[in-house]
Scaffold this motif. Structure first.
Motif, PDB file in Angstrom:
ATOM      1  N   ASN A 136       0.804  -1.271   0.210  1.00 47.40           N
ATOM      2  CA  ASN A 136       0.093  -0.063  -0.155  1.00 47.40           C
ATOM      3  C   ASN A 136       0.877   1.277   0.142  1.00 47.40           C
ATOM      4  N   GLU A 138       2.088   4.810   0.752  1.00 51.03           N
ATOM      5  CA  GLU A 138       2.024   5.861   1.648  1.00 51.03           C
ATOM      6  C   GLU A 138       1.950   7.312   1.055  1.00 51.03           C
ATOM      7  N   SER A 142       1.153  10.121   6.297  1.00 54.72           N
ATOM      8  CA  SER A 142       1.392   8.735   6.914  1.00 54.72           C
ATOM      9  C   SER A 142       2.072   8.832   8.083  1.00 54.72           C
ATOM     10  N   ARG A 161      -1.583   4.130   6.579  1.00 47.32           N
ATOM     11  CA  ARG A 161      -0.617   3.499   7.506  1.00 47.32           C
ATOM     12  C   ARG A 161      -1.488   2.782   8.381  1.00 47.32           C
ATOM     13  N   THR A 164      -3.003  -0.140   7.055  1.00 49.89           N
ATOM     14  CA  THR A 164      -2.142  -1.353   6.717  1.00 49.89           C
ATOM     15  C   THR A 164      -1.496  -2.157   8.070  1.00 49.89           C
ATOM     16  N   LYS A 165      -1.340  -1.311   8.957  1.00 50.63           N
ATOM     17  CA  LYS A 165      -0.727  -1.945  10.160  1.00 50.63           C
ATOM     18  C   LYS A 165      -2.044  -2.713  10.793  1.00 50.63           C
ATOM     19  N   TYR A 180       4.031  -1.753   3.445  1.00 55.37           N
ATOM     20  CA  TYR A 180       3.998  -0.390   3.156  1.00 55.37           C
ATOM     21  C   TYR A 180       5.126   0.139   2.024  1.00 55.37           C
ATOM     22  N   SER A 182       6.754   3.662   0.468  1.00 53.59           N
ATOM     23  CA  SER A 182       6.711   5.101   0.799  1.00 53.59           C
ATOM     24  C   SER A 182       8.028   5.629  -0.452  1.00 53.59           C
ATOM     25  N   ALA A 236       8.239  -2.461   5.692  1.00 52.26           N
ATOM     26  CA  ALA A 236       7.921  -1.204   5.087  1.00 52.26           C
ATOM     27  C   ALA A 236       9.190  -1.064   4.267  1.00 52.26           C
ATOM     28  N   ARG A 238      10.768   2.212   2.678  1.00 52.72           N
ATOM     29  CA  ARG A 238      10.597   3.716   2.609  1.00 52.72           C
ATOM     30  C   ARG A 238      11.822   4.420   2.072  1.00 52.72           C
TER      31      ARG A 238
END
Ligand SMILES: NC(=O)c1ccc[n+]([C@@H]2O[C@H](COP(=O)([O-])OP(=O)(O)OC[C@H]3O[C@@H](n4cnc5c(N)ncnc54)[C@H](OP(=O)(O)O)[C@@H]3O)[C@@H](O)[C@H]2O)c1
Length: 265
Positions: A136, A138, A142, A161, A164-165, A180, A182, A236, A238
């Motif tokens: 997903n 962000e 987020s 966020r 998703t968590k 996630y 980002s 995640a 990011r």
């Protein structure tokens, strides 16, 4: 691997598609406009001969259309290994009380309802095929950061966020992984306003973008590498971490970074 990317006719989504294809994977392209999907598919087929590139128009906020996208992906690709919920919009950048209600609804429907619809369709589908990863996307908000004129967009991305968590916890112990993505600040149509809409603060924004922003070609290899390597649930990926932001600002005192000029911006 077989990959589906929502909102992949331009910007980050298209960059992700090109990166997956360049690494030998097969891709399903999508966005709301059928003509843009067809044009993107034919240009990618030309650039990546030998790879399977398919497309299907889909508004992510419409459950039936998302269901059709999943079914089309299964029939074209056989199975779906990675599904990227990338489609998004930023909407009107103005104080909340001035935002046209229709614009507000479209932003919420795309960024939040759309992410939920896609997860709602894809999780049971991947569960049935006994494997698969969903990511997903962000965005600003987020991490809880707040900026005036980004109230609706920031609210949706903050909720992404949380969502998703919550859902990744539900998926613990199942064959479906949810994570996630980002991208940081990426020079796409969403981030860079057209010349007529740049306004009096553009010089200041330009300075800021030259410190923190990156091109699609810089960020997408990192995101794709992360998605391919990811094995855990709740991973995640990011790009623009706090540490990188601090470093960019520090470095900007000594070295002028200019990524906008070469793009004619
Ligand atoms: N650019 C950045 O700096 C940045 C930073 C953080 C996060 N993000 C996030 O990254 C994602 C991609 O952003 P981008 O900068 O690449 O944006 P972009 O260039 O504006 O591309 C957005 C894509 O999403 C599609 N789309 C919009 N609404 C849709 C809907 N309801 N259903 C299906 N597709 C839809 C668009 O095509 P159609 O209009 O034809 O449907 C387009 O292909 C977004 O989720 C954004 O919030 C971007």
């Amino acid at each position: 691997m077989n990959i589906v990317i929502t909102g992949s006719t331009q910007g980050i989504g298209l960059g992700l598609a090109r990166e997956f294809l360049g690494r030998g994977h097969d891709v399903m392209i999508s966005s709301r406009r059928a003509e843009a999907v067809a044009a993107t598919v034919s240009s990618l087929q030309k650039d990546f001969p030998g790879r399977s590139v398919n497309g299907q128009a889909c508004d992510v906020a419409e459950y039936v259309q998302v269901q059709k996208l999943w079914e089309q992906a299964l029939s074209s690709l056989g199975s779906v290994d990675i599904w990227v919920n990338n489609a998004g919009r930023d909407g009107a950048k103005m104080p909340f009380f001035a935002i046209p209600p229709e614009d507000m609804i479209q932003t919420i429907n795309t960024n939040l309802v759309g992410i939920m619809m896609c997860n709602r369709v894809v999780i049971p589908g991947m569960y049935q095929q006994k494997h698969g990863k969903i990511f997903n996307m962000e965005g600003f908000g987020s991490n809880g950061m707040v900026r005036p004129t980004a109230s609706v967009y920031g609210t949706t991305k903050c909720a992404v966020r949380y969502f998703t968590k919550a859902v990744s916890q539900e998926l613990n112990g199942t064959p479906v992984k949810l994570g996630y993505l980002s991208p940081g600040m990426v020079l796409t149509d969403m981030l860079v306003p057209p010349p007529e809409a740049r306004g009096k603060n553009w010089a200041q924004s330009r300075k800021f973008l030259n410190i923190l922003a990156d091109t699609v070609e810089t960020v997408t290899p990192f995101l794709v590498e992360g998605m391919l390597r990811s094995e855990g649930n709740g991973d995640a990926i990011r790009w623009l971490t706090r540490r990188k932001i601090a470093w960019r600002f520090l470095a900007s005192r000594f070295r002028k970074r200019d990524i906008l000029s070469p793009l004619g911006l």
